[in-house]
Design a protein around this motif. Sequence first.
Motif, PDB file in Angstrom:
ATOM      1  N   HIS A  15     -24.433  91.586  10.450  1.00 16.17           N
ATOM      2  CA  HIS A  15     -23.924  90.326  11.084  1.00 16.17           C
ATOM      3  C   HIS A  15     -22.459  90.923  12.138  1.00 16.17           C
ATOM      4  N   GLU A  16     -22.160  90.078  12.706  1.00 12.51           N
ATOM      5  CA  GLU A  16     -20.573  90.285  14.036  1.00 12.51           C
ATOM      6  C   GLU A  16     -19.472  89.905  12.910  1.00 12.51           C
ATOM      7  N   CYS A  17     -18.846  91.422  13.241  1.00 13.25           N
ATOM      8  CA  CYS A  17     -17.062  91.598  12.919  1.00 13.25           C
ATOM      9  C   CYS A  17     -16.800  90.842  13.945  1.00 13.25           C
ATOM     10  N   ASP A  18     -15.285  89.303  12.696  1.00 13.96           N
ATOM     11  CA  ASP A  18     -14.707  88.669  13.188  1.00 13.96           C
ATOM     12  C   ASP A  18     -13.791  89.106  14.150  1.00 13.96           C
ATOM     13  N   CYS A  19     -13.391  90.571  13.965  1.00 14.42           N
ATOM     14  CA  CYS A  19     -11.749  90.566  14.736  1.00 14.42           C
ATOM     15  C   CYS A  19     -12.273  91.691  16.326  1.00 14.42           C
ATOM     16  N   CYS A  20     -13.552  92.313  15.852  1.00 12.61           N
ATOM     17  CA  CYS A  20     -14.031  92.887  17.343  1.00 12.61           C
ATOM     18  C   CYS A  20     -15.003  92.635  17.891  1.00 12.61           C
ATOM     19  N   GLY A  21     -15.813  91.779  17.634  1.00  9.87           N
ATOM     20  CA  GLY A  21     -17.564  90.738  17.966  1.00  9.87           C
ATOM     21  C   GLY A  21     -18.692  92.454  18.248  1.00  9.87           C
ATOM     22  N   THR A  22     -18.259  93.484  17.242  1.00 11.34           N
ATOM     23  CA  THR A  22     -19.198  94.486  17.210  1.00 11.34           C
ATOM     24  C   THR A  22     -19.923  94.595  16.215  1.00 11.34           C
ATOM     25  N   VAL A  23     -20.877  95.136  15.328  1.00 18.51           N
ATOM     26  CA  VAL A  23     -21.898  94.661  14.512  1.00 18.51           C
ATOM     27  C   VAL A  23     -21.222  95.470  13.094  1.00 18.51           C
ATOM     28  N   ILE A  24     -21.659  94.453  12.158  1.00 21.04           N
ATOM     29  CA  ILE A  24     -20.892  94.869  10.472  1.00 21.04           C
ATOM     30  C   ILE A  24     -22.089  95.391  10.107  1.00 21.04           C
ATOM     31  N   GLU A  25     -22.235  96.776   9.828  1.00 18.42           N
ATOM     32  CA  GLU A  25     -23.503  96.995   8.974  1.00 18.42           C
ATOM     33  C   GLU A  25     -23.072  97.515   7.187  1.00 18.42           C
ATOM     34  N   SER A  26     -23.748  96.793   6.828  1.00 20.67           N
ATOM     35  CA  SER A  26     -23.611  97.586   5.181  1.00 20.67           C
ATOM     36  C   SER A  26     -25.360  98.033   4.260  1.00 20.67           C
ATOM     37  N   THR A  27     -25.084  97.847   3.472  1.00 16.52           N
ATOM     38  CA  THR A  27     -26.513  98.546   2.181  1.00 16.52           C
ATOM     39  C   THR A  27     -26.000  98.448   0.247  1.00 16.52           C
ATOM     40  N   HIS A  28     -26.675  98.701  -0.334  1.00 14.90           N
ATOM     41  CA  HIS A  28     -25.979  99.131  -1.014  1.00 14.90           C
ATOM     42  C   HIS A  28     -26.919  99.514  -1.530  1.00 14.90           C
ATOM     43  N   GLY A  29     -26.836 100.284  -3.129  1.00 14.22           N
ATOM     44  CA  GLY A  29     -27.625 101.183  -4.069  1.00 14.22           C
ATOM     45  C   GLY A  29     -27.621 101.608  -5.452  1.00 14.22           C
ATOM     46  N   TYR A  30     -27.826 102.429  -5.819  1.00 19.47           N
ATOM     47  CA  TYR A  30     -28.481 102.227  -6.938  1.00 19.47           C
ATOM     48  C   TYR A  30     -27.783 103.905  -7.438  1.00 19.47           C
ATOM     49  N   ILE A  31     -26.761 103.803  -7.829  1.00 17.14           N
ATOM     50  CA  ILE A  31     -26.801 105.093  -9.400  1.00 17.14           C
ATOM     51  C   ILE A  31     -26.710 105.176 -10.800  1.00 17.14           C
ATOM     52  N   ALA A  37     -29.236 104.337 -15.383  1.00 15.60           N
ATOM     53  CA  ALA A  37     -28.969 103.661 -14.894  1.00 15.60           C
ATOM     54  C   ALA A  37     -27.103 103.703 -15.337  1.00 15.60           C
ATOM     55  N   TYR A  38     -26.606 103.314 -14.164  1.00 13.14           N
ATOM     56  CA  TYR A  38     -24.927 103.861 -14.914  1.00 13.14           C
ATOM     57  C   TYR A  38     -24.168 103.000 -13.947  1.00 13.14           C
ATOM     58  N   GLN A  53     -14.156 104.237   8.775  1.00 19.76           N
ATOM     59  CA  GLN A  53     -14.442 104.181   7.403  1.00 19.76           C
ATOM     60  C   GLN A  53     -15.517 102.984   7.122  1.00 19.76           C
ATOM     61  N   VAL A  54     -15.462 103.037   5.674  1.00 18.29           N
ATOM     62  CA  VAL A  54     -16.535 102.467   5.582  1.00 18.29           C
ATOM     63  C   VAL A  54     -16.099 101.935   3.838  1.00 18.29           C
ATOM     64  N   ASN A  55     -16.319 100.537   3.985  1.00 23.80           N
ATOM     65  CA  ASN A  55     -15.882  99.952   3.008  1.00 23.80           C
ATOM     66  C   ASN A  55     -16.286  99.824   1.638  1.00 23.80           C
ATOM     67  N   ALA A  56     -16.392 100.953   0.269  1.00 27.19           N
ATOM     68  CA  ALA A  56     -17.386 100.256  -0.817  1.00 27.19           C
ATOM     69  C   ALA A  56     -16.410  99.512  -2.207  1.00 27.19           C
ATOM     70  N   ARG A  57     -17.678  99.381  -2.668  1.00 25.79           N
ATOM     71  CA  ARG A  57     -17.480  98.687  -3.911  1.00 25.79           C
ATOM     72  C   ARG A  57     -18.349  99.574  -4.922  1.00 25.79           C
ATOM     73  N   ILE A  58     -17.115  99.678  -6.254  1.00 28.30           N
ATOM     74  CA  ILE A  58     -18.476 100.828  -7.092  1.00 28.30           C
ATOM     75  C   ILE A  58     -18.536  99.834  -8.743  1.00 28.30           C
ATOM     76  N   GLU A  59     -19.498  99.528  -8.981  1.00 29.61           N
ATOM     77  CA  GLU A  59     -19.859  98.723 -10.177  1.00 29.61           C
ATOM     78  C   GLU A  59     -20.157  99.925 -11.534  1.00 29.61           C
ATOM     79  N   ILE A  60     -19.548  99.758 -12.346  1.00 26.60           N
ATOM     80  CA  ILE A  60     -19.866 101.148 -13.483  1.00 26.60           C
ATOM     81  C   ILE A  60     -19.287 100.053 -14.277  1.00 26.60           C
ATOM     82  N   GLY A  61     -20.043 100.633 -15.641  1.00 31.06           N
ATOM     83  CA  GLY A  61     -20.301  99.892 -16.931  1.00 31.06           C
ATOM     84  C   GLY A  61     -21.330 100.324 -18.104  1.00 31.06           C
ATOM     85  N   GLY A  62     -21.143  99.841 -18.996  1.00 33.26           N
ATOM     86  CA  GLY A  62     -21.908 100.179 -20.386  1.00 33.26           C
ATOM     87  C   GLY A  62     -23.313  99.654 -19.610  1.00 33.26           C
TER      88      GLY A  62
END
Length: 148
Positions: A15-31, A37-38, A53-62
């Motif tokens: 999708h388009e970036c609000d501040c610069c108008g270029t494309v924001i790419e995103s992905t996800h995956g499993y660890i 599953a972790y 930079q890459v802005n990431a979220r890592i969700e970890i749990g039981g």
Amino acid sequence: MSVIEIEMGPARESHECDCCGTVIESTHGYIYRDNDAYAVYEASWCEGHAEAQVNARIEIGGDWGDETSRPNHAFFGVLIFRTSTHNGFSMLEPEESQWISPDSEKDFLTREAALAHPLKSEIFHIAEHVAKEEGRIKAFLDAHPIAS
């Protein structure tokens, strides 16, 4: 030492970036750790930003069996970047993360809590695997090193 493996999910719609108008790419995956599953990750980046930079979220749990196990999970915001010699990582405040949502807000750790968390080293270890093994993220970081 446990074995960490990444299973990349399909790319998400850009999708388009609000501040610069270029494309924001995103992905996800499993660890997986030792074939169990972790954790999961979500990550995004924008070619148009001066800071590569890459802005990431890592969700970890039981348990990953169903939604009832989610209260046992912790959400870490991680900034991933590449210098001329190595990958770098920094914990983010929840409001700096592009991945905070009403569903995850209460479980998203502050930077201070993340840096004090007993799984901090494990989160950085997972982030290193993501930076090296997630093909699209690796390509972006390799093409945009930050001078060190």
